[in-house]
Scaffold this active site. Structure first.
Site, mmCIF file in Angstrom:
data_model
loop_
_atom_site.group_PDB
_atom_site.id
_atom_site.type_symbol
_atom_site.label_atom_id
_atom_site.label_comp_id
_atom_site.label_asym_id
_atom_site.label_seq_id
_atom_site.Cartn_x
_atom_site.Cartn_y
_atom_site.Cartn_z
ATOM 1 N N ILE A 1 0.818 -1.237 0.000
ATOM 2 C CA ILE A 1 0.000 0.000 0.000
ATOM 3 C C ILE A 1 0.848 1.281 0.000
ATOM 4 C CG2 ILE A 1 -2.191 -0.832 0.972
ATOM 5 C CD1 ILE A 1 -1.183 0.164 3.712
ATOM 6 N N GLN B 1 12.977 -3.513 9.109
ATOM 7 C CA GLN B 1 11.728 -4.274 8.985
ATOM 8 C C GLN B 1 10.663 -3.637 9.878
ATOM 9 O OE1 GLN B 1 12.044 -8.463 10.003
ATOM 10 N NE2 GLN B 1 9.893 -8.870 9.570
ATOM 11 N N HIS C 1 8.536 -11.311 4.896
ATOM 12 C CA HIS C 1 7.967 -11.020 3.576
ATOM 13 C C HIS C 1 9.058 -10.600 2.609
ATOM 14 C CE1 HIS C 1 7.810 -7.451 6.140
ATOM 15 N NE2 HIS C 1 8.114 -6.766 5.055
ATOM 16 N N HIS D 1 9.828 -8.228 -0.795
ATOM 17 C CA HIS D 1 9.389 -7.102 -1.621
ATOM 18 C C HIS D 1 9.789 -7.379 -3.064
ATOM 19 C CE1 HIS D 1 8.818 -4.208 1.800
ATOM 20 N NE2 HIS D 1 9.697 -4.997 2.374
HETATM 21 P P1 AMP Z 1 9.086 -3.979 5.933
HETATM 22 O O1 AMP Z 1 9.470 -2.617 6.443
HETATM 23 O O2 AMP Z 1 10.155 -4.672 5.147
HETATM 24 O O3 AMP Z 1 8.552 -4.810 7.086
HETATM 25 O O4 AMP Z 1 7.924 -3.765 4.889
HETATM 26 C C1 AMP Z 1 6.587 -3.712 5.224
HETATM 27 C C2 AMP Z 1 5.863 -3.285 3.984
HETATM 28 O O5 AMP Z 1 4.492 -3.507 4.189
HETATM 29 C C3 AMP Z 1 6.046 -1.792 3.634
HETATM 30 O O6 AMP Z 1 6.536 -1.690 2.313
HETATM 31 C C4 AMP Z 1 4.651 -1.223 3.784
HETATM 32 O O7 AMP Z 1 4.384 -0.248 2.826
HETATM 33 C C5 AMP Z 1 3.772 -2.441 3.595
HETATM 34 N N1 AMP Z 1 2.488 -2.432 4.261
HETATM 35 C C6 AMP Z 1 2.202 -2.044 5.523
HETATM 36 N N2 AMP Z 1 0.897 -2.244 5.799
HETATM 37 C C7 AMP Z 1 0.352 -2.795 4.685
HETATM 38 C C8 AMP Z 1 -0.957 -3.234 4.331
HETATM 39 N N3 AMP Z 1 -1.982 -3.146 5.177
HETATM 40 N N4 AMP Z 1 -1.152 -3.738 3.084
HETATM 41 C C9 AMP Z 1 -0.120 -3.819 2.217
HETATM 42 N N5 AMP Z 1 1.123 -3.427 2.483
HETATM 43 C C10 AMP Z 1 1.370 -2.925 3.700
#
Ligand code: AMP
Length: 137
Positions: free
Chosen positions: A34, A96, A102, A104
């Site tokens: 998002i 993170q 996850h 990317h």
């Molecule tokens: P990280 O910082 O590697 O844990 O990445 C988390 C990712 O999740 C970030 O790129 C956020 O933009 C994304 N994110 C957070 N909340 C949501 C959500 N509800 N739906 C989709 N992506 C999300």
């Protein structure tokens, strides 16, 4: 580190909050980020409850990487992307923010990435991108 059942991806997996799905099977889920760092930024997660890469059993990791490869293929085909930045932040120290492991998948160059988890994208635009990716499987 103990797994937090209330992290945002656990809620997505339990369908308590919505996501824009591009792919799902028994063990993995892929959905639009998002706050994308480039157009088409997609996340792939295992359904297995693991916080970091090191908490993920090898068999789960192998399966998840197969899904990553499938989704990369669909992104490249569906969005006519030329290359993908595959990023994995393992641990808070690495930046993170969501404590469910996850990957990317970012159709961009490493030199052009926007700021991490910073700007909300338009939901309608994300849904359109997801449709294009889904149609390319
Ligand atoms: P990280 O910082 O590697 O844990 O990445 C988390 C990712 O999740 C970030 O790129 C956020 O933009 C994304 N994110 C957070 N909340 C949501 C959500 N509800 N739906 C989709 N992506 C999300």
């Amino acid at each position: 580190m103990a797994y937090d059942q209330n992290n945002i991806f656990a809620k997505i997996l339990r369908q308590e909050i919505p996501c824009i799905t591009v792919y799902e099977d028994e063990y993995t889920l892929a959905f639009m980020d998002i706050m994308p760092q480039a157009t088409g930024h997609t996340l792939v997660i295992p359904k297995y409850q693991a916080v970091t890469l090191l908490d993920l059993p090898a068999s789960e990791l192998t399966y998840t990487m197969h899904t990553v490869q499938k989704v990369v293929h669909a992104i490249e085909k569906g969005l006519n992307a030329k290359g993908i930045v595959l990023m994995q932040l393992s641990g808070e120290s690495a930046g993170q923010t969501v404590p469910h492991v996850h990957f990317h998948l970012i159709p961009s160059s490493v030199h052009d990435l926007k700021e991490h988890a910073s700007n909300m994208a338009d939901q309608t635009e994300l849904k359109l991108l997801a449709e294009k990716i889904k149609a390319a499987f």
